[in-house]
Each structure stands twice: as C-alpha cells, then as structure tokens.
Design an enzyme around this catalytic site. Structure first.
Site, PDB file in Angstrom:
ATOM      1  N   GLU A 148       0.823  -1.208   0.000  1.00 34.52           N
ATOM      2  CA  GLU A 148       0.000   0.000   0.000  1.00 34.52           C
ATOM      3  C   GLU A 148       0.856   1.256   0.000  1.00 34.52           C
ATOM      4  OE1 GLU A 148      -3.638   1.987   2.660  1.00 34.52           O
ATOM      5  OE2 GLU A 148      -2.493   0.297   3.456  1.00 34.52           O
ATOM      6  N   GLU A 249     -12.543   2.538   4.521  1.00 37.45           N
ATOM      7  CA  GLU A 249     -11.512   2.863   5.500  1.00 37.45           C
ATOM      8  C   GLU A 249     -11.556   4.366   5.768  1.00 37.45           C
ATOM      9  OE1 GLU A 249      -7.167   1.006   6.228  1.00 37.45           O
ATOM     10  OE2 GLU A 249      -7.191   2.689   4.837  1.00 37.45           O
TER      11      GLU A 249
END
Length: 264
Positions: A148, A249
């Site tokens: 990520e 998220e």
C-alpha cells in the site's frame, strides 16, 4: 454491484474490537477487514481464538487482515525496521493461520517508516526479504500479500507514497525473491491526497490492483463529505474488470452506525 467491506479498525471504534464484526453485520455489511487487531505483535492463542469466533459468530467474511504492525506507535509497519522485524516474522504464521481458517486471501503488509539511525538502503533490503517471507507463507493458502501507498501529508516519513512506488516494490520482491503473489492495495484516498488521478491509476496500474479502499477527500470521512468522484472510480473499476471488495476505510464524521446514509 459494489461489494463493500467495513474496516473495523477505523470504524466502530466506539465498541470493543470483538464487538465490531457484529456491528458491521447489523449495519448491513457482509465483509469486514482489520488492521492488526491485537495489542501484542504475537498474541496468545486464546486471543486469536476469540477474534476468529467474533468474525464467525457475526456471520461476516474477513476480507482482509494486516500483518503485525504498530500503527498506534506511529511506526506504520515493522517489516523494514531492523530492530523490530523479528516481531513481523514471528507473527507471519499467526496471520496466515487466521486467514486460512476464515478464508481470507488478502493480507496487507505495510512498509515501515524511515528511521533516522538506519540507512534507507538497509531498510529497503530488509523489506524485500520480509515481503518474500510473508508472500511465501501466504502462497501456501492461495493468499496475496498487499503493498500500500500512504500519503506524505499525513505520513511524511513513509517511503511508499505513489502507485509507481508500489509497483517498484512488487517488481523488486519478484526479482529478488521469486515471489509473485503480491498486489497493489489501491487506497484511493491516499492516492488522491498525493494528486494522482483515478483514471490514470486505473489505466497504468489496474492490472496490479488486488484490493481497493476508499474515503472521501480531503477529510477522510464518509463518501459525500468531500470532493472525491466515486462515480468515476466505480465506472473505472468496472472497466478494468475489478470485481473484488471495496474497503470502507474512512473516519466517520459522527457515530459509525450513522455514517452509512450514503449507501442507501
């Protein structure tokens, strides 16, 4: 139809960790994901069993799980930290074991923040080795290790802050360890904060994407609170054939259970 999964490490913080999967289910979702859900990098077997039971009892799918890290301590990943990489390695089998029992195939391994007393090259070499260890273990259960990019505004010492940066890591791990079961966790909140355009990301890196996460920009709250073009994202994901989960998220602007009105 978009399949949403709730990140229960950032949402439902009003509740104890083990109550969050059931809260997500009550809110109408069938998937949950977690950062490392334990206080310890290597939790006791009893803590693992309680976590697995909480997910199973809630009737939700664990769609993603982070390897051990120290987000509360600001480290954003242990795998490239020479002083703490042992903690990362010690929990690999724990993470993969949870994933195997719950049918989870996406495991996120955050790169570590830069350290003042360690050369960048040393951290990068260690990261490649540990990504290789994690990927080899994940391969046993048919799982993928995710890489990520964060944004430099909020994480100025985090070294992977672009889609190209993620690709560079994936390519280097493949070249040096032979592990190819790594993929891009495309968090479009972080990418947008770094000025990356959705269409460009999908066109150039779409074949690397293994999981997607969202939040509105710039405040990282629920969709509809900022200026991110979600319609463009969903159209683009459909165009490239992405049919996986989309992780929520975001930081709810109020109570977590009240933040899903946009999904009506």
């Amino acid at each position: 139809m978009t399949k949403y999964t709730v990140n229960c490490s950032i949402l439902f913080q009003e509740l104890p960790v083990l109550e969050r999967p059931a809260a997500a289910k009550a809110a109408g979702f069938d998937g949950v994901e977690f950062w490392w859900p334990f206080a310890e990098s290597v939790p006791a077997d009893s803590e693992v069993e309680k976590f697995i039971a909480a997910v199973e009892d809630a009737g939700v799918e664990l769609t993603g799980l982070n390897f051990a890290d120290d987000i509360p301590g600001g480290f954003r990943g242990l795998l490239s930290n020479p002083g703490r990489s042992g903690e990362f390695r010690d929990n690999i089998d724990v993470t993969v074991g949870i994933a195997e029992r719950l049918g989870t195939t996406k495991l996120n391994a955050l790169y570590g923040v830069r350290l003042d007393d360690v050369a960048d090259s040393e951290q990068d070499e260690l990261a490649v080795v540990n990504y290789g260890h994690a990927a080899k273990a994940a391969q046993r259960i048919g799982a993928t290790v995710l890489v990520e990019a964060l944004n430099a505004v909020e994480s100025p010492t985090f070294p992977i802050v672009s889609s190209q940066g993620v690709k560079n890591v994936i390519d280097r791990v493949a070249a040096e360890t032979g592990q190819t079961n790594l993929a891009f966790l495309a968090d479009f909140y972080h990418l947008a904060r770094m000025g990356e355009k959705t269409a460009d990301v999908l066109a150039r890196y779409g074949d690397l994407i293994g999981h997607v996460q969202i939040a509105d920009t710039p405040g990282r709250n629920e969709p509809g609170t900022g200026d991110f073009d979600f319609a463009e994202l969903y159209t683009g994901l459909e165009k490239i054939g992405y049919d996986g989960w989309v992780g929520l998220e975001y930081k709810p602007s109020g109570a977590s259970a009240d933040s899903f009105g946009w999904n009506q």
